[in-house]
Design an enzyme around this catalytic site. Structure first.
Site, PDB file in Angstrom:
ATOM      1  N   HIS A   7     -19.066  27.542  21.540  1.00 33.61           N
ATOM      2  CA  HIS A   7     -20.217  28.348  21.122  1.00 33.61           C
ATOM      3  C   HIS A   7     -19.826  29.374  20.062  1.00 33.61           C
ATOM      4  CE1 HIS A   7     -23.296  26.930  23.891  1.00 33.61           C
ATOM      5  NE2 HIS A   7     -22.460  27.017  24.894  1.00 33.61           N
ATOM      6  N   SER A  21     -24.433  33.252  33.747  1.00 31.79           N
ATOM      7  CA  SER A  21     -24.745  32.774  32.390  1.00 31.79           C
ATOM      8  C   SER A  21     -25.222  33.880  31.458  1.00 31.79           C
ATOM      9  CB  SER A  21     -25.820  31.692  32.455  1.00 31.79           C
ATOM     10  OG  SER A  21     -25.513  30.755  33.459  1.00 31.79           O
ATOM     11  N   HIS A  56     -17.737  31.626  37.213  1.00 32.64           N
ATOM     12  CA  HIS A  56     -17.661  31.526  35.758  1.00 32.64           C
ATOM     13  C   HIS A  56     -18.357  32.757  35.179  1.00 32.64           C
ATOM     14  CE1 HIS A  56     -18.059  29.168  31.871  1.00 32.64           C
ATOM     15  NE2 HIS A  56     -19.041  30.030  31.721  1.00 32.64           N
TER      16      HIS A  56
END
Lengths: 346, 346
Positions: free
Chosen positions: A13, A163, A190
């Site tokens: 990204h 996220s 994560h």
């Protein structure tokens, strides 16, 4: 403690998915030499996601997978799939390329969407993980229920992604603790660094029972970036979590990424911080800036409004609506939305 | 919770002390508009430190102080002094320029060195703080004793700096808790981001009883940088610590710093991470790199050895000794010092 290196997938990204063969090979070799146990590869949005809409990858999934497979002597190779972006056919090709671990990512309340893919992989004998994204949008109890579903489908591991980079260490501990209490498989965390807490969040996850923590060299990743791999490893070691990763090796891998990708790593700027506070997925960032600025609307107001509407990936149309509404309501750039900001930081 | 903005002092390290009048004025105005309660200004090493050895500041202390004083309408102005670099005469000039708060920085076990300056300032009616640097090198109990001495000398506030960026949240909580239990004045925490934990450390400090937390826009500071001001403010607000700082205002101040200083903020690279693990003061960084690389010695080995020898600021000569020893012992760049690394991360 398994450190799962997502540099060659989530890190894409930060370079618009433009990693070429030399960068993929060089980084994979460095991570392998450092003893990193798992190296994930692919387009930033996973298998099959290279497209005009999501950004074209520099090389095909086939080239990425064969390049990294060849470079890894000890590390396992992982891939990521978002149902909708990728299909079963993509999974089959990845497995044929030697993917050892496949992760299926779904919205945090939509575990059922992963059932078919996890079942498919289990039948083929491939290790399948299920991960719940935008995990700040569900309570610890709800996440535990969804994770239990993923485990029922046969997932070898389950977990959560922060996220939007919204969580703080206590939030993470509560969520990971609830999940670890509900399943018998390893639990994944994560993190993203929008609020500067990715490393501390990952440490909190480890202490709350996570068995796998994700990280990227230099924090390469969308928006404000991911957890920094080369920082996380020594912090875990110092706090008693053995990673098996060599310190100098992982520092060298990060220096390689710094030279080969882009020199300045991602960091939380205004859009990143407000996106994190509002709980908006990092992928919205460019769209918000692109639509808000020409309309004379403060992008920060757009993030907070999107957060209030609980916008999730796939609902990019909402950005246009919100910009139009804020613009026509004359609330653009007034700098006087104290109530909203307060709400956003509450 | 008082957020103490050190951008125009500690942040100077990131730009070799080259902030000019326009940058000083522009940032001070932005911080003032955001409602930041205290703005510190000076050379990176404080009053009187501009020199060939420490780096020449772009403008004199007099110009820095008068520029920032003029720009601040609500915020208080602070200065920093390291005895040895600065003198009582520097303090007097700073007070004449309208400094509201003066901080005296001493090594964490040397509180006595601050007695004279704190007394001098108290006699003049100026608010004086005492801060203990390299605070990872002393136990919580010892820090509490030293902090109590500072308070006895008349300090209006006392605290610690994690000068090497070595501490993790639990370490900070223990130290701040011990100090808060030993003194009746506000307790300060000042973090560095070598291990990616500056924000989480500052939050831990607040929870353990700190009343003042330091931060810099974009994390500008020496080496791996300081705590990010614009991230810390909303994280404190979200966790229940009212700062009085406006979110959009502080984001704007940070964006100004990003444009006016250097675009890429500091981040923990190999030298920063290893320096943090080894507990070596950030100011050693350039010297270590400059001496180690031509000698073919791995700078990381030098950091760990300096940490083992408990080197502190002022002992720069040790760097040359360590490089020479590592070079002649043939341990240069072997990449096989697993025992040292382990020790370094222990």
């Amino acid at each position: 403690m398994v450190v799962h290196d997502a540099t060659l997938r989530d890190g894409q990204h930060a370079v618009a998915h433009r990693l070429g063969v030399a960068e993929l090979r060089g980084y994979a070799e460095a991570a392998d030499a450092a003893g990193v146990p798992v190296v994930e590869v692919g387009h930033g949005l996973g298998l099959g996601a290279s497209s005009l809409q999501a950004g074209r990858a520099a090389v095909s999934d086939d080239v990425m997978l064969s390049t990294v497979r060849e470079a890894l002597r000890h590390s396992r190779m992982a891939v990521f799939l978002l149902p909708g972006w990728g299909t079963s056919a993509d999974l089959d090709r990845a497995v044929a390329h030697g993917a050892d671990v496949v992760r299926i990512g779904v919205h945090c309340t939509e575990a059922t969407l992963a059932e078919r893919h996890i079942g498919h992989l289990r039948e083929r004998g491939t290790e399948a993980y299920g991960v719940l994204m935008m995990s700040h949008m569900a309570s610890p109890g709800r996440l535990a229920e969804e994770a239990a579903l993923l485990a029922e489908y046969g997932a070898s591991g389950v977990g959560i992604m922060d996220s939007a980079g919204h969580l703080l260490p206590d939030d993470v501990a509560e969520r990971i603790g609830a999940i670890a209490g509900a399943v018998d498989v390893p639990v994944v965390f994560h993190g993203h660094d929008n609020l500067g807490c990715a490393v501390a969040n990952s440490l909190a996850a480890a202490r709350a029972g996570a068995g796998v923590v994700d990280a990227c060299a230099r924090g390469f990743g969308a928006g404000a970036g991911n957890t920094r791999l080369e920082v996380l490893v020594p912090v875990l070691e110092r706090t008693g979590f053995a990673t098996g990763v060599d310190l100098y090796g992982v520092l060298d891998a990060a220096e390689f990424a710094g030279r080969a990708f882009v020199p300045a790593p991602p960091f939380p700027d205004s859009a990143g911080i407000v996106g994190g506070l509002a709980g908006v997925v990092a992928a919205f960032r460019q769209h918000v800036l692109r639509h808000a600025l020409p309309a004379g609307v403060d992008p920060r107001d757009v993030f907070f409004e999107l957060g209030r509407r609980q916008a999730v990936a796939g609902q990019e149309d909402l950005i246009v609506d919100v910009v139009a509404e804020l613009s026509s309501s004359g609330r653009a750039r007034t700098g006087a939305h104290a109530d909203e900001r307060k709400e956003g930081t509450a």
